[in-house]
Design an enzyme around this catalytic site. Sequence first.
Site, PDB file in Angstrom:
ATOM      1  N   HIS A   1      47.682  38.425  38.821  1.00  0.00           N
ATOM      2  CA  HIS A   1      47.215  39.808  38.687  1.00  0.00           C
ATOM      3  C   HIS A   1      48.419  40.736  38.524  1.00  0.00           C
ATOM      4  O   HIS A   1      49.543  40.355  38.884  1.00  0.00           O
ATOM      5  CB  HIS A   1      46.408  40.227  39.923  1.00  0.00           C
ATOM      6  CG  HIS A   1      44.971  39.816  39.866  1.00  0.00           C
ATOM      7  ND1 HIS A   1      44.580  38.504  39.990  1.00  0.00           N
ATOM      8  CD2 HIS A   1      43.826  40.532  39.684  1.00  0.00           C
ATOM      9  CE1 HIS A   1      43.257  38.426  39.899  1.00  0.00           C
ATOM     10  NE2 HIS A   1      42.784  39.645  39.702  1.00  0.00           N
TER      11      HIS A   1
ATOM     12  N   SER B   1      39.426  43.796  39.080  1.00  0.00           N
ATOM     13  CA  SER B   1      40.642  43.769  39.894  1.00  0.00           C
ATOM     14  C   SER B   1      41.888  44.214  39.146  1.00  0.00           C
ATOM     15  O   SER B   1      42.840  44.694  39.763  1.00  0.00           O
ATOM     16  CB  SER B   1      40.858  42.355  40.450  1.00  0.00           C
ATOM     17  OG  SER B   1      40.778  41.391  39.418  1.00  0.00           O
TER      18      SER B   1
END
Length: 291
Positions: free
Chosen positions: A271, A44
């Site tokens: 993230h 990711s």
Amino acid sequence: MPKHALRRVMAATTAAVGALALGLTDATAHATPSTLDYVALGDSYSAGSGVLPIDLTNLICLRSTANYPHVIADATGARLKDVTCGAARTADFAQAQYPGVAPQLDALSTGTDLVTLTIGGNDNSTFINAITACGTAGVLSGGQGSPCKDKYGTSFEDEIEANTYPALKAALRDVGARAPHARVAALGYPWITPATADPSCFLRLPVAAGDVPYLRDIQAHLNDAVRRAAEETGATYVDFSGVSDGHDACEAPGTRWIEPLLFGSNVVPVHPNALGERRMAEHTMSVLGLS
């Protein structure tokens, strides 16, 4: 000058000019770089999960068209084949991660010129387990002490060393075998936490003060495993420990590269945001001499 002599001089001059022109054309052709065949692999952090716009061709991988592979391809004019996928582990290089999602190694060939990847953080569920465990412990302790470190000790680092590190080496060897002429760049992970606790960050990243450096040490160990695996398999390691310092999840919007656990701007917390993906691309291109 006799006419026949003049004709010989003119013919020789024409031939010389023609040869010079041909030589310049040849040199120009050789000086023009060919388009890179670029394959992006990884999890990711490579996919840019949570960054808009989403790649609508494969929603299950939560891949962004503004991820660092796309930024690199746009800047270099490379032909990009992006098979990055959220939640990918090193095992998903050689096996289908989801139905209809081919093993990532299938994207490689002998014609591949460049490969980038960020992988390893999901092996043993290291990131999610560490963040979840330390976040829960931090809330229960009111942000005091080091309850996560006290409970888990070296277990996360032990798993990285015993499982992730050899898996990374095997995955990178497989990449080299599938793309023997490619330059392979293995990226480290930008810092998630600061070096020391920031009390003002607790609501966004609820980790106890003593566990902030503990989480950073776990990430440092993972990045070192990536570095060693890269060096031992002939890949280039892209180190973010310096350039991402001061851009962790506790920094303000516009400065941070990583979104916090709570009250962030991405649908996928902890993230990289769009700025982080751009900076990852820029630093990678700098290390590889592509910028």
